[in-house]
Design a protein around this motif. Structure first.
Motif, PDB file in Angstrom:
ATOM      1  N   LYS A   6       2.279  -5.986 -22.699  1.00  0.00           N
ATOM      2  CA  LYS A   6       1.557  -7.208 -22.316  1.00  0.00           C
ATOM      3  C   LYS A   6       0.328  -6.856 -21.486  1.00  0.00           C
ATOM      4  O   LYS A   6      -0.760  -7.380 -21.705  1.00  0.00           O
ATOM      5  N   TRP A   7       0.522  -5.970 -20.499  1.00  0.00           N
ATOM      6  CA  TRP A   7      -0.575  -5.559 -19.618  1.00  0.00           C
ATOM      7  C   TRP A   7      -1.672  -4.874 -20.428  1.00  0.00           C
ATOM      8  O   TRP A   7      -2.856  -5.156 -20.266  1.00  0.00           O
ATOM      9  N   LEU A   8      -1.299  -3.969 -21.310  1.00  0.00           N
ATOM     10  CA  LEU A   8      -2.290  -3.233 -22.105  1.00  0.00           C
ATOM     11  C   LEU A   8      -2.951  -4.097 -23.167  1.00  0.00           C
ATOM     12  O   LEU A   8      -4.010  -3.731 -23.675  1.00  0.00           O
ATOM     13  N   THR A  37       2.960  -1.510  -9.484  1.00  0.00           N
ATOM     14  CA  THR A  37       3.905  -1.582 -10.593  1.00  0.00           C
ATOM     15  C   THR A  37       3.676  -2.912 -11.300  1.00  0.00           C
ATOM     16  O   THR A  37       3.124  -3.852 -10.715  1.00  0.00           O
ATOM     17  N   ILE A  38       4.107  -2.990 -12.522  1.00  0.00           N
ATOM     18  CA  ILE A  38       3.942  -4.195 -13.333  1.00  0.00           C
ATOM     19  C   ILE A  38       5.326  -4.749 -13.628  1.00  0.00           C
ATOM     20  O   ILE A  38       6.198  -4.021 -14.095  1.00  0.00           O
ATOM     21  N   GLU A  39       5.515  -6.032 -13.332  1.00  0.00           N
ATOM     22  CA  GLU A  39       6.803  -6.669 -13.578  1.00  0.00           C
ATOM     23  C   GLU A  39       6.614  -7.892 -14.452  1.00  0.00           C
ATOM     24  O   GLU A  39       5.627  -8.604 -14.320  1.00  0.00           O
ATOM     25  N   ASP A  40       7.592  -8.111 -15.322  1.00  0.00           N
ATOM     26  CA  ASP A  40       7.580  -9.298 -16.169  1.00  0.00           C
ATOM     27  C   ASP A  40       8.017 -10.492 -15.320  1.00  0.00           C
ATOM     28  O   ASP A  40       8.869 -10.366 -14.445  1.00  0.00           O
ATOM     29  N   HIS A  41       7.407 -11.632 -15.559  1.00  0.00           N
ATOM     30  CA  HIS A  41       7.716 -12.848 -14.806  1.00  0.00           C
ATOM     31  C   HIS A  41       7.675 -14.008 -15.777  1.00  0.00           C
ATOM     32  O   HIS A  41       6.975 -13.947 -16.792  1.00  0.00           O
ATOM     33  N   LEU A  47       1.667  -7.969 -10.613  1.00  0.00           N
ATOM     34  CA  LEU A  47       1.320  -6.639 -10.138  1.00  0.00           C
ATOM     35  C   LEU A  47       1.743  -6.567  -8.670  1.00  0.00           C
ATOM     36  O   LEU A  47       1.357  -7.410  -7.867  1.00  0.00           O
ATOM     37  N   HIS A  48       2.558  -5.578  -8.323  1.00  0.00           N
ATOM     38  CA  HIS A  48       2.987  -5.345  -6.944  1.00  0.00           C
ATOM     39  C   HIS A  48       2.433  -3.991  -6.536  1.00  0.00           C
ATOM     40  O   HIS A  48       2.648  -3.002  -7.235  1.00  0.00           O
ATOM     41  N   GLY A  49       1.728  -3.951  -5.394  1.00  0.00           N
ATOM     42  CA  GLY A  49       1.178  -2.674  -4.950  1.00  0.00           C
ATOM     43  C   GLY A  49       0.707  -2.735  -3.519  1.00  0.00           C
ATOM     44  O   GLY A  49       1.187  -3.538  -2.717  1.00  0.00           O
ATOM     45  N   LYS A  50      -0.265  -1.887  -3.203  1.00  0.00           N
ATOM     46  CA  LYS A  50      -0.788  -1.771  -1.848  1.00  0.00           C
ATOM     47  C   LYS A  50      -2.285  -2.066  -1.836  1.00  0.00           C
ATOM     48  O   LYS A  50      -3.003  -1.768  -2.788  1.00  0.00           O
ATOM     49  N   CYS A  51      -2.737  -2.628  -0.719  1.00  0.00           N
ATOM     50  CA  CYS A  51      -4.156  -2.881  -0.499  1.00  0.00           C
ATOM     51  C   CYS A  51      -4.862  -1.534  -0.352  1.00  0.00           C
ATOM     52  O   CYS A  51      -4.411  -0.670   0.417  1.00  0.00           O
ATOM     53  N   GLN A  52      -5.950  -1.355  -1.044  1.00  0.00           N
ATOM     54  CA  GLN A  52      -6.697  -0.102  -0.985  1.00  0.00           C
ATOM     55  C   GLN A  52      -7.313   0.110   0.400  1.00  0.00           C
ATOM     56  O   GLN A  52      -7.504   1.237   0.827  1.00  0.00           O
ATOM     57  N   GLN A  53      -7.611  -0.966   1.118  1.00  0.00           N
ATOM     58  CA  GLN A  53      -8.271  -0.851   2.421  1.00  0.00           C
ATOM     59  C   GLN A  53      -7.306  -0.555   3.564  1.00  0.00           C
ATOM     60  O   GLN A  53      -7.577   0.299   4.401  1.00  0.00           O
ATOM     61  N   GLY A  55      -3.508  -0.683   3.177  1.00  0.00           N
ATOM     62  CA  GLY A  55      -2.185  -0.237   2.779  1.00  0.00           C
ATOM     63  C   GLY A  55      -1.108  -1.311   2.816  1.00  0.00           C
ATOM     64  O   GLY A  55       0.051  -1.056   2.487  1.00  0.00           O
ATOM     65  N   HIS A  56      -1.480  -2.539   3.191  1.00  0.00           N
ATOM     66  CA  HIS A  56      -0.538  -3.658   3.243  1.00  0.00           C
ATOM     67  C   HIS A  56      -0.066  -3.986   1.819  1.00  0.00           C
ATOM     68  O   HIS A  56      -0.811  -3.839   0.859  1.00  0.00           O
ATOM     69  N   GLU A  57       1.166  -4.446   1.690  1.00  0.00           N
ATOM     70  CA  GLU A  57       1.686  -4.827   0.374  1.00  0.00           C
ATOM     71  C   GLU A  57       0.976  -6.078  -0.138  1.00  0.00           C
ATOM     72  O   GLU A  57       0.774  -7.041   0.615  1.00  0.00           O
ATOM     73  N   VAL A  58       0.573  -6.038  -1.405  1.00  0.00           N
ATOM     74  CA  VAL A  58      -0.106  -7.164  -2.040  1.00  0.00           C
ATOM     75  C   VAL A  58       0.502  -7.382  -3.424  1.00  0.00           C
ATOM     76  O   VAL A  58       1.181  -6.509  -3.962  1.00  0.00           O
ATOM     77  N   ALA A  59       0.245  -8.566  -3.985  1.00  0.00           N
ATOM     78  CA  ALA A  59       0.727  -8.885  -5.331  1.00  0.00           C
ATOM     79  C   ALA A  59      -0.303  -9.770  -6.022  1.00  0.00           C
ATOM     80  O   ALA A  59      -1.055 -10.499  -5.369  1.00  0.00           O
ATOM     81  N   ARG A  60      -0.301  -9.695  -7.336  1.00  0.00           N
ATOM     82  CA  ARG A  60      -1.220 -10.520  -8.139  1.00  0.00           C
ATOM     83  C   ARG A  60      -0.451 -11.032  -9.346  1.00  0.00           C
ATOM     84  O   ARG A  60       0.181 -10.259 -10.064  1.00  0.00           O
ATOM     85  N   VAL A  61      -0.498 -12.334  -9.566  1.00  0.00           N
ATOM     86  CA  VAL A  61       0.118 -12.930 -10.745  1.00  0.00           C
ATOM     87  C   VAL A  61      -0.947 -13.059 -11.825  1.00  0.00           C
ATOM     88  O   VAL A  61      -2.037 -13.569 -11.568  1.00  0.00           O
ATOM     89  N   VAL A  62      -0.634 -12.579 -13.010  1.00  0.00           N
ATOM     90  CA  VAL A  62      -1.512 -12.728 -14.167  1.00  0.00           C
ATOM     91  C   VAL A  62      -0.793 -13.674 -15.110  1.00  0.00           C
ATOM     92  O   VAL A  62       0.205 -13.290 -15.741  1.00  0.00           O
ATOM     93  N   GLU A  63      -1.247 -14.905 -15.165  1.00  0.00           N
ATOM     94  CA  GLU A  63      -0.569 -15.925 -15.952  1.00  0.00           C
ATOM     95  C   GLU A  63      -0.714 -15.670 -17.439  1.00  0.00           C
ATOM     96  O   GLU A  63      -1.774 -15.250 -17.910  1.00  0.00           O
ATOM     97  N   ALA A  64       0.363 -15.953 -18.181  1.00  0.00           N
ATOM     98  CA  ALA A  64       0.330 -15.847 -19.629  1.00  0.00           C
ATOM     99  C   ALA A  64      -0.479 -16.996 -20.190  1.00  0.00           C
ATOM    100  O   ALA A  64      -0.524 -18.081 -19.625  1.00  0.00           O
TER     101      ALA A  64
END
Length: 65
Positions: A6-8, A37-41, A47-53, A55-64
């Motif tokens: 899905k991501w690709l 990491t990429i998780e199905d929802h 997308l679950h990961g870390k802030c580049q600036q 290092g805080h945990e961040v997430a992004r929802v990519v709606e279908a």
């Protein structure tokens, strides 16, 4: 469909824009996500990961579509 497929299936340029537009609650700004990491929802992909600036945990929802 596998979550990685899905991501690709999202065009490379758009995936790049999504990674560079994640809100960090610590920086209080849009940042780039790293080490994610990429998780199905049920609503799409998360997308679950870390802030580049900071290092805080961040997430992004990519709606279908």
């Amino acid at each position: 469909m596998d979550v990685n497929k899905k991501w690709l299936s999202i065009p490379k340029e758009f995936r790049s824009q999504l990674r560079k537009n994640v809100f960090c609650t610590k920086c209080k700004d849009a940042v780039t996500i790293e080490s994610f990491t990429i998780e199905d929802h049920q609503f799409g992909i998360v997308l679950h990961g870390k802030c580049q600036q900071c290092g805080h945990e961040v997430a992004r929802v990519v709606e279908a579509e």
